[in-house]
Design an enzyme around this catalytic site. Structure first.
Site, PDB file in Angstrom:
ATOM      1  N   TYR A  84       0.855  -1.181   0.000  1.00 44.59           N
ATOM      2  CA  TYR A  84       0.000   0.000   0.000  1.00 44.59           C
ATOM      3  C   TYR A  84       0.891   1.231   0.000  1.00 44.59           C
ATOM      4  O   TYR A  84       1.833   1.318   0.779  1.00 44.59           O
ATOM      5  CB  TYR A  84      -0.904   0.001   1.236  1.00 44.59           C
ATOM      6  CG  TYR A  84      -1.828   1.191   1.316  1.00 44.59           C
ATOM      7  CD1 TYR A  84      -2.869   1.353   0.404  1.00 44.59           C
ATOM      8  CD2 TYR A  84      -1.664   2.171   2.310  1.00 44.59           C
ATOM      9  CE1 TYR A  84      -3.724   2.444   0.481  1.00 44.59           C
ATOM     10  CE2 TYR A  84      -2.524   3.267   2.386  1.00 44.59           C
ATOM     11  CZ  TYR A  84      -3.547   3.400   1.472  1.00 44.59           C
ATOM     12  OH  TYR A  84      -4.392   4.482   1.547  1.00 44.59           O
TER      13      TYR A  84
ATOM     14  N   ASP B  55       9.337   2.956   0.228  1.00 44.13           N
ATOM     15  CA  ASP B  55       8.243   3.600   0.936  1.00 44.13           C
ATOM     16  C   ASP B  55       8.391   3.231   2.405  1.00 44.13           C
ATOM     17  O   ASP B  55       8.001   2.147   2.838  1.00 44.13           O
ATOM     18  CB  ASP B  55       6.888   3.141   0.377  1.00 44.13           C
ATOM     19  CG  ASP B  55       5.727   3.829   1.081  1.00 44.13           C
ATOM     20  OD1 ASP B  55       5.969   4.518   2.096  1.00 44.13           O
ATOM     21  OD2 ASP B  55       4.577   3.674   0.613  1.00 44.13           O
TER      22      ASP B  55
ATOM     23  N   LYS C 107       3.539   9.036   8.921  1.00 40.93           N
ATOM     24  CA  LYS C 107       3.329   8.429  10.240  1.00 40.93           C
ATOM     25  C   LYS C 107       4.318   8.953  11.313  1.00 40.93           C
ATOM     26  O   LYS C 107       4.160  10.066  11.757  1.00 40.93           O
ATOM     27  CB  LYS C 107       3.312   6.911  10.109  1.00 40.93           C
ATOM     28  CG  LYS C 107       2.147   6.526   9.165  1.00 40.93           C
ATOM     29  CD  LYS C 107       1.827   5.075   9.002  1.00 40.93           C
ATOM     30  CE  LYS C 107       0.531   4.941   8.219  1.00 40.93           C
ATOM     31  NZ  LYS C 107       0.584   4.150   7.013  1.00 40.93           N
TER      32      LYS C 107
HETATM   33  C1  LIG Z   1      -0.026   4.662   5.597  1.00 36.85           C
HETATM   34  C2  LIG Z   1       0.818   4.433   4.415  1.00 36.85           C
HETATM   35  C3  LIG Z   1       0.817   5.314   3.323  1.00 36.85           C
HETATM   36  C4  LIG Z   1      -0.152   6.451   3.215  1.00 36.85           C
HETATM   37  O1  LIG Z   1       0.056   7.421   4.192  1.00 36.85           O
HETATM   38  P1  LIG Z   1      -1.165   8.404   4.580  1.00 36.85           P
HETATM   39  O2  LIG Z   1      -0.544   9.345   5.552  1.00 36.85           O
HETATM   40  O3  LIG Z   1      -2.235   7.540   5.140  1.00 36.85           O
HETATM   41  O4  LIG Z   1      -1.586   9.068   3.321  1.00 36.85           O
HETATM   42  C5  LIG Z   1       1.737   5.110   2.317  1.00 36.85           C
HETATM   43  N1  LIG Z   1       2.608   4.085   2.366  1.00 36.85           N
HETATM   44  C6  LIG Z   1       2.635   3.213   3.385  1.00 36.85           C
HETATM   45  C7  LIG Z   1       3.653   2.117   3.392  1.00 36.85           C
HETATM   46  C8  LIG Z   1       1.725   3.341   4.440  1.00 36.85           C
HETATM   47  O5  LIG Z   1       1.720   2.453   5.427  1.00 36.85           O
END
Ligand SMILES: *Cc1c(COP(=O)(O)O)cnc(C)c1O
Length: 427
Positions: free
Chosen positions: A145, A240, A268
């Site tokens: 994701y 990511d 985060k």
């Molecule tokens: C949570 C998440 C996102 C998206 O971040 P948001 O602040 O919710 O837009 C992107 N990549 C990873 C790996 C994530 O866990």
């Protein structure tokens, strides 16, 4: 039985005025049954709902609260910062301090740009990779994701996995034409794409530990293999690190696995609980970003002073207290071992995955190393387990495909209580 009247009546009001009653799909209890608890405060490892119930929290706002909720040092710093105003839309010293702090902590980040969410960070990083290489195609992995940008809603994990929709409606075919998907932990599937699309692939984007299809750890050599394929094909490697950043280690997955990605995305933890994202990497690449370069990217509230203060304070605490990582990692091992023992003892068809402070209990006997395996889990069985754990004061992510997050505020005793509740459930 816990009283949940207030949460239930709030949910009734919520569904009238908010789609599904929630502002992000995984907060709904659609995949586990039941109704969401409405949270009104948190401290340390505990969160409390409107009915006054108390839970040991294994979500931690989906990762940001790595030193525990409502940390006095962070809250004090934010309060003080607020006295100077909430936003200026102009350059600040705080942004310089934040960028210097991160470039010092993470060697592969030589320059960084702040944004407001992980989604925005990834979206911008992809644009940058395309701008830098002059190529359009991107490679992502099934079950990873990367936020909800159009081009990345292809076989995404997290809420997309339990929603039962392939991607999403409303994404024009043209937006995903250049998104190629490969199988996590399968280098051959990536190599095949490079062979088929020679000189057309701008980048590979990967969660170095996939934490949105449960927790899937990279096999030995997988990430190194991606680095090599990118080098051979003049493509960029994007890590990511929205979940792994500042969590696996202070310098994140790039440090943990000793691999240098070209671009890293954050979210985060970086905001300490405030809405912050960022993307950074080699200077040569980052200098393509506007206003110095031709890749446009902007943000009215980017680098917001309150968010920067919260983020800097939390990151500084992490930097100054390396023992935090020893603590959360050993609590993670304790939790996984405790659950594994129960599975063995009662011969339950489950698998425990995890690394450091990230863990997942899959309701599936087969080892889980990719999206296909993860998808074989019995989500209904997870739902029953989830509700039992919730009603006994353990707040897990309301989906089979979310990680359990441990913070530095968790204690051995709390982990033991959770393990004992788990045993009571399975026996
Ligand atoms: C949570 C998440 C996102 C998206 O971040 P948001 O602040 O919710 O837009 C992107 N990549 C990873 C790996 C994530 O866990």
């Amino acid at each position: 039985m816990m009283k949940t009247n207030i949460s239930e009546s709030l949910f009734e009001r919520a569904v009238n005025v908010i789609p599904g009653g929630v502002n992000s799909p995984v907060r709904a209890f659609n995949s586990v049954g039941g109704k969401p608890r409405f949270i009104n405060k948190a401290k340390g490892a505990y969160i409390y709902d409107e009915d006054g119930n108390k839970y040991i929290d294994y979500i931690g706002s989906w990762g940001p609260m790595i030193i525990g909720h409502n940390d006095d040092r962070v809250i004090e710093a934010v309060k003080k910062q607020m006295e100077n105003g909430l936003s200026y839309g102009a350059a600040t010293k705080l942004e310089v301090e934040m960028a210097e702090l991160i470039t010092e902590i993470v060697p592969c980040v030589e320059m960084i740009r702040m944004v407001n969410s992980g989604t925005e960070a990834v979206m911008s990083a992809i644009r940058l990779a395309r701008g830098f290489t002059g190529r359009d195609k991107i490679v992502k992995f099934e079950g990873c994701y990367h936020g909800h940008a159009d081009a990345l809603l292809v076989k995404a994990g997290s809420g997309v996995m339990t929603e039962g929709v392939p991607g999403s409606r409303g994404v024009p075919a043209g937006c995903v034409n250049d998104t190629l998907t490969a199988v996590y932990n399968d280098l051959n599937s990536v190599e095949a794409l490079f062979n088929e699309y020679k000189n057309k692939i701008a980048c590979i984007i990967v969660e170095p530990v996939a934490a949105n299809m449960g927790v899937v750890v990279p096999n030995k050599g997988f990430l190194q293999g991606l680095r090599k394929l990118c080098d051979e094909n003049n493509a960029l490697l994007i890590f990511d690190e929205v979940i792994t950043g500042f969590r696996l280690k202070l310098d994140g997955a790039s440090g943990y696995f000793n691999i240098t990605p070209d671009i890293v995305t954050y979210g985060k933890i970086i905001g300490g609980g405030m809405p912050v994202g960022a993307y950074g990497g080699k200077k040569e690449i980052m200098k393509m970003v506007s206003p110095v370069g031709e890749v446009y990217q902007a943000g009215t509230l980017s680098g917001n002073p309150i968010a920067m203060r919260a983020g800097i304070t939390q990151l500084s605490i992490l930097k100054e207290n390396p023992d935090i990582y020893d603590k959360i990692n050993s609590l993670g091992i304790k939790l996984r071992n405790g659950i594994k023992n129960i599975i063995d003892k009662y011969n339950i068809a489950c698998t425990v995955n995890g690394i450091g402070s990230l863990s997942c209990l899959y309701f599936s006997e087969i080892p889980v190393d990719n999206y296909c395996n993860a998808g074989k889990s019995d989500t209904e069985a997870f739902g029953k387990y989830f509700n039992y754990m919730l009603n006994n004061g353990n707040y897990l992510g309301p989906s089979q495909f979310e990680a359990m997050f441990i913070s530095a505020a968790h204690t051995k005793e709390q982990i033991e209580k959770t393990i004992s509740d788990c045993e009571n459930y399975f026996k």
